[in-house]
Enzyme design. Structure first.
Site, short mmCIF file in Angstrom:
data_model
loop_
_atom_site.label_atom_id
_atom_site.label_comp_id
_atom_site.label_asym_id
_atom_site.label_seq_id
_atom_site.Cartn_x
_atom_site.Cartn_y
_atom_site.Cartn_z
N ARG A 199 11.59 -6.39 5.64
CA ARG A 199 11.82 -4.86 6.28
C ARG A 199 11.90 -4.90 7.26
O ARG A 199 12.87 -3.93 8.12
CB ARG A 199 10.39 -4.28 5.60
CG ARG A 199 10.69 -3.04 5.90
CD ARG A 199 9.26 -2.54 5.52
NE ARG A 199 8.34 -2.52 6.69
CZ ARG A 199 6.81 -2.62 6.70
NH1 ARG A 199 6.48 -1.96 5.21
NH2 ARG A 199 5.81 -2.83 7.67
N ARG A 259 10.55 -0.85 13.08
CA ARG A 259 9.39 -0.75 13.14
C ARG A 259 9.12 -2.18 14.21
O ARG A 259 9.32 -3.02 13.55
CB ARG A 259 8.26 -1.18 12.10
CG ARG A 259 7.69 0.27 11.17
CD ARG A 259 6.94 0.42 10.13
NE ARG A 259 5.31 -0.49 10.58
CZ ARG A 259 4.51 -0.45 9.89
NH1 ARG A 259 4.51 -0.28 8.17
NH2 ARG A 259 3.50 -1.09 9.35
N LYS A 300 1.13 -1.38 -0.08
CA LYS A 300 0.01 -0.33 -0.09
C LYS A 300 1.05 1.48 -0.07
O LYS A 300 0.28 2.32 -1.25
CB LYS A 300 -0.72 0.00 1.48
CG LYS A 300 -1.64 -1.21 0.78
CD LYS A 300 -3.09 -0.65 2.55
CE LYS A 300 -2.12 -1.05 3.88
NZ LYS A 300 -1.53 -2.85 4.08
N ARG A 330 -1.06 -9.97 13.14
CA ARG A 330 -1.78 -8.52 12.79
C ARG A 330 -2.19 -8.85 10.40
O ARG A 330 -3.81 -8.28 9.76
CB ARG A 330 -0.41 -7.24 11.20
CG ARG A 330 -0.05 -6.30 11.92
CD ARG A 330 2.00 -6.66 11.79
NE ARG A 330 1.32 -5.30 10.95
CZ ARG A 330 2.95 -5.31 10.21
NH1 ARG A 330 4.20 -6.25 10.71
NH2 ARG A 330 3.29 -4.74 9.36
P1 AP5 Z 1 4.14 -1.85 2.09
O1 AP5 Z 1 4.51 -0.49 0.70
O2 AP5 Z 1 5.54 -0.43 3.31
O3 AP5 Z 1 3.13 -2.53 2.21
P2 AP5 Z 1 2.40 -2.04 2.63
O4 AP5 Z 1 1.19 -2.85 2.62
O5 AP5 Z 1 2.12 -0.29 3.64
O6 AP5 Z 1 2.38 -1.68 4.16
P3 AP5 Z 1 2.34 -1.74 5.93
O7 AP5 Z 1 3.43 -2.76 6.87
O8 AP5 Z 1 2.97 -0.75 6.55
O9 AP5 Z 1 1.22 -2.18 6.11
P4 AP5 Z 1 0.14 -2.24 7.70
O10 AP5 Z 1 -1.30 -2.62 7.21
O11 AP5 Z 1 0.31 -3.34 8.53
O12 AP5 Z 1 0.69 -1.05 8.66
P5 AP5 Z 1 0.36 0.37 8.46
O13 AP5 Z 1 1.24 1.45 9.00
O14 AP5 Z 1 -1.30 0.66 8.10
O15 AP5 Z 1 5.85 -2.90 1.52
C1 AP5 Z 1 5.67 -3.68 2.18
C2 AP5 Z 1 7.62 -4.13 2.03
O16 AP5 Z 1 7.05 -5.16 0.94
C3 AP5 Z 1 8.49 -3.24 1.58
O17 AP5 Z 1 9.74 -3.80 2.94
C4 AP5 Z 1 8.53 -2.98 0.13
O18 AP5 Z 1 9.61 -2.00 -0.18
C5 AP5 Z 1 8.49 -4.67 -0.06
N1 AP5 Z 1 7.36 -4.89 -1.55
C6 AP5 Z 1 6.57 -4.09 -1.81
N2 AP5 Z 1 6.13 -3.84 -3.33
C7 AP5 Z 1 6.62 -5.55 -3.10
C8 AP5 Z 1 6.68 -5.78 -4.27
N3 AP5 Z 1 5.92 -5.11 -5.77
N4 AP5 Z 1 7.74 -6.85 -4.76
C9 AP5 Z 1 8.43 -6.75 -3.83
N5 AP5 Z 1 8.34 -6.13 -2.73
C10 AP5 Z 1 8.05 -5.43 -2.62
O19 AP5 Z 1 -0.74 -0.13 10.19
C11 AP5 Z 1 -0.12 -0.47 10.96
C12 AP5 Z 1 -0.62 -0.36 12.75
O20 AP5 Z 1 -1.49 0.47 12.90
C13 AP5 Z 1 -1.84 -1.34 12.46
O21 AP5 Z 1 -1.77 -2.36 13.04
C14 AP5 Z 1 -2.58 -1.22 13.97
O22 AP5 Z 1 -1.93 -1.36 14.31
C15 AP5 Z 1 -2.18 0.46 12.85
N6 AP5 Z 1 -3.64 1.09 12.29
C16 AP5 Z 1 -3.01 1.87 11.50
N7 AP5 Z 1 -4.39 2.89 10.25
C17 AP5 Z 1 -5.24 1.86 11.51
C18 AP5 Z 1 -7.06 2.01 11.42
N8 AP5 Z 1 -7.59 2.09 9.99
N9 AP5 Z 1 -7.05 1.58 11.96
C19 AP5 Z 1 -7.35 1.00 13.03
N10 AP5 Z 1 -6.10 1.15 13.67
C20 AP5 Z 1 -4.62 1.40 12.62
MG MG Z 2 2.14 0.61 4.86
#
Ligand code: AP5
Ligand code: MG
Length: 192
Positions: free
Chosen positions: A130, A136, A14, A147
């Site tokens: 990562r 993180r 994402k 997660r």
């Molecule tokens: P990346 O682009 O970072 O993926 P991502 O989907 O953004 O992953 P996140 O870990 O950020 O998702 P998340 O939903 O767990 O975390 P968030 O911060 O939203 O890619 C991941 C890796 O893969 C990177 O190293 C990248 O380089 C690599 N990659 C990408 N594409 C690739 C490809 N095609 N090929 C190879 N490698 C690739 O949320 C964190 C926490 O915050 C949640 O657990 C929750 O506690 C809280 N939170 C956030 N939003 C809410 C909400 N709306 N409601 C309640 N709690 C929330």
């Molecule tokens: Mg993210």
């Protein structure tokens, strides 16, 4: 104006795709995870609450998350003539319903939801890798599994929610990044 939700499991890409999209379409990128991590880094009261959930791989309570999002939208409104990317929000049905209201109150609407479809083993491999450098607190195998479990239990039902509203488009989210980007942009172009 175009407003996009980028949707998918933890590690589905994402953030990666949002970075390309925001440049291409000149959108404001709101990652709720980044917003919360910023509060944690600044040691705010909200950051303290957020950390207790994030470290366990659990979601922040809806009411709190929704009020944060409203404030973040308003703080970026001036720069968002072209629209917003919502990354990591909504994650529950209650958040999806709230987003509709938050946008309608501001004379905006959602154009499309792009879902990045990635197999679990690829998600785990990406996040474990990562975690070696990201710093993180939730990028360790145990929390990654929690997660992903939370994603399947409370977030993935949003696919049906948005399918019923003809807004959901699934894209293959693994393999060549450029191909994924092209598929994401094709969905957005078709929704304009
Ligand atoms: P990346 O682009 O970072 O993926 P991502 O989907 O953004 O992953 P996140 O870990 O950020 O998702 P998340 O939903 O767990 O975390 P968030 O911060 O939203 O890619 C991941 C890796 O893969 C990177 O190293 C990248 O380089 C690599 N990659 C990408 N594409 C690739 C490809 N095609 N090929 C190879 N490698 C690739 O949320 C964190 C926490 O915050 C949640 O657990 C929750 O506690 C809280 N939170 C956030 N939003 C809410 C909400 N709306 N409601 C309640 N709690 C929330
Ligand atoms: Mg993210």
């Amino acid at each position: 104006m175009i407003n996009v939700v980028i949707f998918g499991a933890p590690g589905s890409g994402k953030g990666t795709q949002s970075n390309f999209m925001k440049e291409h379409y000149k959108l404001v990128h709101i990652s709720t995870g980044d917003v919360l991590r910023d509060h944690i880094a600044r040691k705010t009261e909200l950051g303290e609450v957020a950390k207790s959930f994030i470290d366990k791989g659990q979601l922040i309570p809806d009411e709190l998350m929704i009020s944060i999002l409203g404030d973040v939208i308003d703080s970026h409104k001036d720069k968002a003539q072209n629209g917003f990317i919502f990354d990591g929000f909504p994650r529950t049905i209650a958040q999806a319903q709230a987003l509709e209201g938050l946008l309608a109150d501001r004379d905006m609407k959602l154009n499309c939801v792009v879902g990045l479809d990635v197999p679990d083993e690829v998600l785990i491999e990406r996040l474990v890798n990562r975690g070696k450098e990201s710093g993180r607190s939730d990028d360790n195998l145990e929390t990654i599994k929690d997660r992903i479990a939370v994603y399947y239990k409370v977030t993935s039902p949003l696919k049906d929610y948005y399918c019923e509203r003809n807004l959901f488009h699934s894209v293959k989210g693994w393999g060549d990044i450029d191909k994924i980007t092209a598929s994401v942009w094709a969905v957005i172009d078709n929704s304009l």
